[in-house]
Design an enzyme around this catalytic site. Structure first.
Site, PDB file in Angstrom:
ATOM      1  N   CYS A   2       0.940  -1.332   0.019  1.00 25.16           N
ATOM      2  CA  CYS A   2       0.035  -0.045   0.075  1.00 25.16           C
ATOM      3  C   CYS A   2       0.861   1.094   0.064  1.00 25.16           C
ATOM      4  O   CYS A   2       2.035   1.156   0.854  1.00 25.16           O
ATOM      5  CB  CYS A   2      -0.847   0.118   1.238  1.00 25.16           C
ATOM      6  SG  CYS A   2      -1.989  -1.367   1.433  1.00 25.16           S
ATOM      7  N   ARG A  27       5.025   0.255  -6.178  1.00 29.01           N
ATOM      8  CA  ARG A  27       4.937  -0.637  -4.955  1.00 29.01           C
ATOM      9  C   ARG A  27       3.814  -1.830  -5.152  1.00 29.01           C
ATOM     10  O   ARG A  27       3.377  -2.702  -4.619  1.00 29.01           O
ATOM     11  CB  ARG A  27       4.443   0.176  -3.814  1.00 29.01           C
ATOM     12  CG  ARG A  27       5.455   1.232  -3.193  1.00 29.01           C
ATOM     13  CD  ARG A  27       4.830   2.043  -2.301  1.00 29.01           C
ATOM     14  NE  ARG A  27       4.657   1.424  -0.903  1.00 29.01           N
ATOM     15  CZ  ARG A  27       5.520   1.295   0.034  1.00 29.01           C
ATOM     16  NH1 ARG A  27       6.564   1.933  -0.241  1.00 29.01           N
ATOM     17  NH2 ARG A  27       5.141   1.021   1.216  1.00 29.01           N
ATOM     18  N   TRP A  78      -3.252  -2.651  -1.443  1.00 29.94           N
ATOM     19  CA  TRP A  78      -2.782  -3.818  -2.099  1.00 29.94           C
ATOM     20  C   TRP A  78      -3.596  -4.796  -1.121  1.00 29.94           C
ATOM     21  O   TRP A  78      -3.456  -5.102   0.233  1.00 29.94           O
ATOM     22  CB  TRP A  78      -1.331  -4.283  -1.707  1.00 29.94           C
ATOM     23  CG  TRP A  78      -1.137  -5.570  -2.384  1.00 29.94           C
ATOM     24  CD1 TRP A  78      -1.546  -6.893  -2.051  1.00 29.94           C
ATOM     25  CD2 TRP A  78      -0.542  -5.773  -3.903  1.00 29.94           C
ATOM     26  NE1 TRP A  78      -0.989  -7.825  -3.109  1.00 29.94           N
ATOM     27  CE2 TRP A  78      -0.513  -7.254  -4.072  1.00 29.94           C
ATOM     28  CE3 TRP A  78       0.188  -4.922  -4.729  1.00 29.94           C
ATOM     29  CZ2 TRP A  78      -0.002  -7.599  -5.192  1.00 29.94           C
ATOM     30  CZ3 TRP A  78       0.402  -5.512  -5.819  1.00 29.94           C
ATOM     31  CH2 TRP A  78       0.435  -6.970  -6.130  1.00 29.94           C
ATOM     32  N   ASN A 102      -1.371   1.194   6.141  1.00 27.07           N
ATOM     33  CA  ASN A 102      -0.590   0.193   5.495  1.00 27.07           C
ATOM     34  C   ASN A 102      -0.310  -1.062   6.359  1.00 27.07           C
ATOM     35  O   ASN A 102       0.279  -0.492   7.311  1.00 27.07           O
ATOM     36  CB  ASN A 102       0.671   0.784   4.820  1.00 27.07           C
ATOM     37  CG  ASN A 102       1.622  -0.206   4.074  1.00 27.07           C
ATOM     38  OD1 ASN A 102       1.342  -1.306   3.889  1.00 27.07           O
ATOM     39  ND2 ASN A 102       2.770   0.414   3.874  1.00 27.07           N
ATOM     40  N   GLY A 103      -0.369  -1.909   6.189  1.00 26.37           N
ATOM     41  CA  GLY A 103      -0.294  -3.029   7.243  1.00 26.37           C
ATOM     42  C   GLY A 103      -1.483  -4.160   7.444  1.00 26.37           C
ATOM     43  O   GLY A 103      -2.240  -4.085   6.908  1.00 26.37           O
ATOM     44  N   GLU A 486      21.605 -20.050   1.789  1.00 24.05           N
ATOM     45  CA  GLU A 486      21.307 -18.817   1.184  1.00 24.05           C
ATOM     46  C   GLU A 486      22.264 -17.626   1.981  1.00 24.05           C
ATOM     47  O   GLU A 486      22.931 -17.085   1.263  1.00 24.05           O
ATOM     48  CB  GLU A 486      20.082 -18.494   1.017  1.00 24.05           C
ATOM     49  CG  GLU A 486      19.552 -17.246   0.454  1.00 24.05           C
ATOM     50  CD  GLU A 486      20.272 -16.957  -1.097  1.00 24.05           C
ATOM     51  OE1 GLU A 486      20.704 -17.824  -1.604  1.00 24.05           O
ATOM     52  OE2 GLU A 486      20.152 -15.886  -1.490  1.00 24.05           O
ATOM     53  N   LYS A 490      25.228 -15.690   0.075  1.00 21.05           N
ATOM     54  CA  LYS A 490      25.304 -14.316  -0.147  1.00 21.05           C
ATOM     55  C   LYS A 490      26.359 -13.650   0.183  1.00 21.05           C
ATOM     56  O   LYS A 490      27.072 -12.534  -0.308  1.00 21.05           O
ATOM     57  CB  LYS A 490      24.157 -13.634   0.705  1.00 21.05           C
ATOM     58  CG  LYS A 490      22.710 -13.552   0.082  1.00 21.05           C
ATOM     59  CD  LYS A 490      22.428 -12.833  -1.299  1.00 21.05           C
ATOM     60  CE  LYS A 490      21.590 -12.981  -2.134  1.00 21.05           C
ATOM     61  NZ  LYS A 490      21.932 -14.596  -3.325  1.00 21.05           N
ATOM     62  N   GLU A 493      29.355 -14.339  -2.188  1.00 23.07           N
ATOM     63  CA  GLU A 493      29.541 -13.504  -3.345  1.00 23.07           C
ATOM     64  C   GLU A 493      29.379 -12.257  -3.371  1.00 23.07           C
ATOM     65  O   GLU A 493      29.972 -11.637  -4.102  1.00 23.07           O
ATOM     66  CB  GLU A 493      28.237 -13.910  -4.255  1.00 23.07           C
ATOM     67  CG  GLU A 493      26.995 -13.858  -3.924  1.00 23.07           C
ATOM     68  CD  GLU A 493      25.846 -14.341  -4.519  1.00 23.07           C
ATOM     69  OE1 GLU A 493      25.896 -14.782  -5.667  1.00 23.07           O
ATOM     70  OE2 GLU A 493      24.715 -14.421  -4.043  1.00 23.07           O
ATOM     71  N   HIS A 509      29.612 -33.303  13.457  1.00 21.28           N
ATOM     72  CA  HIS A 509      30.008 -34.021  12.594  1.00 21.28           C
ATOM     73  C   HIS A 509      31.205 -33.438  11.969  1.00 21.28           C
ATOM     74  O   HIS A 509      31.437 -33.886  10.761  1.00 21.28           O
ATOM     75  CB  HIS A 509      28.954 -34.766  11.867  1.00 21.28           C
ATOM     76  CG  HIS A 509      27.920 -35.342  12.353  1.00 21.28           C
ATOM     77  ND1 HIS A 509      28.026 -36.665  13.142  1.00 21.28           N
ATOM     78  CD2 HIS A 509      26.829 -34.978  12.679  1.00 21.28           C
ATOM     79  CE1 HIS A 509      27.125 -36.992  14.006  1.00 21.28           C
ATOM     80  NE2 HIS A 509      25.988 -35.764  13.639  1.00 21.28           N
ATOM     81  N   LYS A 608      24.565 -12.236 -14.178  1.00 21.44           N
ATOM     82  CA  LYS A 608      23.099 -12.302 -13.872  1.00 21.44           C
ATOM     83  C   LYS A 608      22.520 -13.665 -14.410  1.00 21.44           C
ATOM     84  O   LYS A 608      21.652 -14.189 -13.851  1.00 21.44           O
ATOM     85  CB  LYS A 608      22.294 -11.150 -14.439  1.00 21.44           C
ATOM     86  CG  LYS A 608      21.026 -11.101 -13.886  1.00 21.44           C
ATOM     87  CD  LYS A 608      20.935 -10.825 -12.422  1.00 21.44           C
ATOM     88  CE  LYS A 608      19.499 -10.930 -11.731  1.00 21.44           C
ATOM     89  NZ  LYS A 608      19.618 -11.407 -10.271  1.00 21.44           N
TER      90      LYS A 608
END
Ligand code: F6R
Length: 613
Positions: A2, A27, A78, A102-103, A486, A490, A493, A509, A608
């Site tokens: 929103c 948005r 939204w 918003n929320g 992940e 991140k 990279e 282990h 990319k």
């Protein structure tokens, strides 16, 4: 998500608000509206104009409207609670009091019951209208909007950014927040309140950011900010000087940071086509595979590379749990050469942001050759993988420019959750009631993500500690494990730091041997069924002199006690936790890389779209 714009000043509020909303279109939204004062001074009333669909629909309706007042608010919505429609569009108005929100108000059902018992009637299906009722009830007593907000705030639970106006105070806007952003632009003879500086920048570059648990009082062109306890806060006015390049990046220093902050919207866009807001159920539209085909499946392979592969690992946990179908995950470059055994009734899902990754495309072609039914999850429409698969679901993240994938990753996690729910319900494993609760959790997610992103500065400070370590061991259990993978990728990279992602149960282990005061353990440890075990792992590491940063749920004293640094996430369901936890791990890597002076958008040696093996 929103968009919010509020205005007081010499210009025509209608023009400023609509132009501001236009700036916030990126948005995403499904309806829009304004509430602006009209009528002779001393007898002004709020006139509301709302429309479903794009801003052009609202503008059309506004063409014939004029407003004599100087005060107004506007909103792009939204849908979360209640379908996209004119009646659910904001602003919501009750007895001359109007607001935009918003929320998500988490305790809206309790509030609704209480208001209904007092005889209130409702004109929408939204949680936001209930706040308008509460404020309208309070302002009848206090005769002052600011005091009414002070009285109502303790009744609200959830994530919100709200701007309210009351027709009896024609020069007052009150704005308050917990989670989603709010910023106030201070012009010559005008004040603009917005959810995003984009809506303000063409009028003034002097802005004040409102923090959580603060209440901003705009009276004429004067701004005062108070704590919820009523103390005046001394706020810093910041000057925004954006270059052309920054305008393209919406004021963010890098595309990656912009894309990290776009994630609530990306996730909402990924989910929107597939959620029926009325029945609170998942309807995978335009999947390209029939229900009959999907019912027959008794094995799934999910195949991808890099970050997309880690999303696949999360998908395995979700689909197996919700739909009870065995899922295997494969790195595409392994799958294509290992001679995979594909029994009949197998679905092979390929995940690829670009839709062009050579190994993933080859894996898809092989799967088809071996007789599997195939489904792609891509961001780029009409890419090779998208075109060649039998069925498809889109990530719908919008263009991702930063080489390191962020918003495509979280969108994929969201889509896989919905896919798991869909299969679970199709196979009678997920009841309608459980599905509706899970849908509610997913709908609350974008607002929860916004409240996590609001702590970007805090993650930046934590990142400064991280950069001095020799390496970082990211750990997690269950669906937090792929987030550990992940997080490590991140950091590698972007910051070029050595990092590993491990299932926390694996610590004994081998990795335990690495632990000393120069190796940081970063445990993704939300309050779920694995929490106790992860906590024990941390205690073992602590006993061996390990340094610990943990990501947990809420204000967790036990985790804090065992950690050198603690990053907190909102309380959420097991399926939502990994999406929330992805945000701090992305931001930590971003800030470390930035502090080390690396090219964040184009890390060395990476591309990319990896269209060669
Ligand atoms: C890491 C990253 C890569 C990609 C991988 C697959 O941040 O972006 O690991 O995830 O190259 O790319 P797609 O999803 O386009 O197949």
């Amino acid at each position: 998500m929103c968009g919010i714009v509020g205005y007081f000043g010499q210009k025509n509020p209608k023009d400023v608000i609509v132009a501001g909303l236009k700036r916030l279109e990126y948005r995403g939204y499904d309806s829009a509206g304004v509430a602006i004062l009209d009528g002779p001074l001393g007898d002004q009333h709020i006139k509301v104009v709302r429309a479903q669909g794009k801003l052009a629909e609202l503008s059309k309706k506004l063409e014939t409207e004029s407003f004599s007042g100087r005060l107004g608010i506007g909103h792009t919505r939204w849908a979360t609670h209640g379908v996209p429609s004119e009646r659910n569009a904001h602003p919501h108005t009750v007895d001359g009091l109007s607001l935009v929100h918003n929320g998500i108000i988490e305790n809206y059902q309790d509030i609704k019951k209480e208001l209904a018992s007092e005889g209130a009637t409702f004109n929408s299906d939204t949680d936001s209208e209930l706040v308008a009722h509460l404020l309208s009830r309070a302002v009848r007593e206090t005769k002052d909007l600011f005091k009414a907000v002070e009285n109502v705030l303790p009744l609200l639970r959830g994530a919100y950014a709200i701007v309210a106006m009351w027709e009896k105070q024609p020069d007052v806007l009150v704005a308050f927040k917990n989670g989603p952003p709010l910023v106030i632009g201070l012009g010559e003879k005008e004040v603009i309140v917005a959810s995003d500086v984009q809506a303000i920048i063409s009028y003034t570059n002097k802005v004040v950011y409102i923090d959580d648990h603060e209440i901003a009082l705009v009276k004429g062109t004067d701004l005062k900010v108070f704590t919820t306890a009523g103390h005046l806060v001394k706020k810093e006015t910041q000057t925004i000087n954006w270059s052309a390049d920054q305008v393209e990046k919406a004021g963010f220093k890098h595309f990656m940071l912009k894309e990290i902050h776009e994630q609530p919207r990306a996730v909402a866009s990924a989910m929107a086509p597939h959620i029926n807001l009325e029945t609170k159920s998942v309807e995978l539209k335009d999947l390209g595979l029939t229900t009959e085909q999907l019912k027959k499946i008794d094995r799934i392979f999910i195949v991808a590379c890099g970050t997309s592969y880690y999303a696949a690992v999360a998908g395995k946990y979700v689909i197996e749990k919700l739909a009870h179908i065995p899922v295997e995950t494969d790195i595409a470059s392994e799958f294509r050469y290992r001679g995979p055994v594909i029994p009949p009734n197998t679905l092979v899902v390929t995940i690829s942001q670009s839709g062009e990754t050579a190994d993933t495309l080859a894996a898809l072609r092989l799967a088809k050759k071996l007789g599997a039914l195939t489904l792609s999850i891509c961001n780029v429409r009409a890419s090779s993988i998208d075109r060649e698969a039998n069925g498809r679901i889109y990530m719908n993240s919008g263009p991702e420019i930063g080489v390191a994938s962020t918003k495509a990753f979280v969108s994929t996690l969201a889509v896989l959750n919905l896919f798991g729910m869909f299969l679970g319900s199709l196979r009678g494993r997920l009841s309608a009631q459980d599905q509706s609760a899970a849908v509610e959790n997913m709908l609350a997610l974008p607002a929860q993500m916004e409240s996590v992103l609001a702590y970007d500065k805090f993650f930046g400070e934590a990142a400064m500690k991280l950069k001095d370590y020799r390496g970082v061991l990211f750990m997690g259990r269950g669906v937090s494990y792929p987030i550990a993978l992940e997080g490590a990728l991140k950091l590698k990279e972007l910051a070029y730091m050595h990092a590993e992602g491990y299932a926390a149960g694996e610590m004994k282990h081998g990795p335990l041997a690495l632990i000393d005061d120069r190796m940081l353990i970063l445990m993704v440890c939300p309050s779920d069924e694995h929490y106790e075990k992860s906590l024990s792992n941390l205690e073992e590491a602590r006993a061996r002199g390990g340094k610990i940063m943990s990501i947990g749920t809420g204000d967790n004293a036990a985790l804090k006690a065992v950690s050198d640094d603690y990053l907190s996430l909102p309380d959420a369901s097991w399926m939502v936790n990994p999406i929330l936890a992805a945000l701090p791990v992305q931001l930590l890597a971003y800030h470390v890389a930035e502090a080390l002076g690396h090219d964040v958008d184009q890390p060395r040696n990476l591309a990319k779209s990896v269209t060669v093996e």
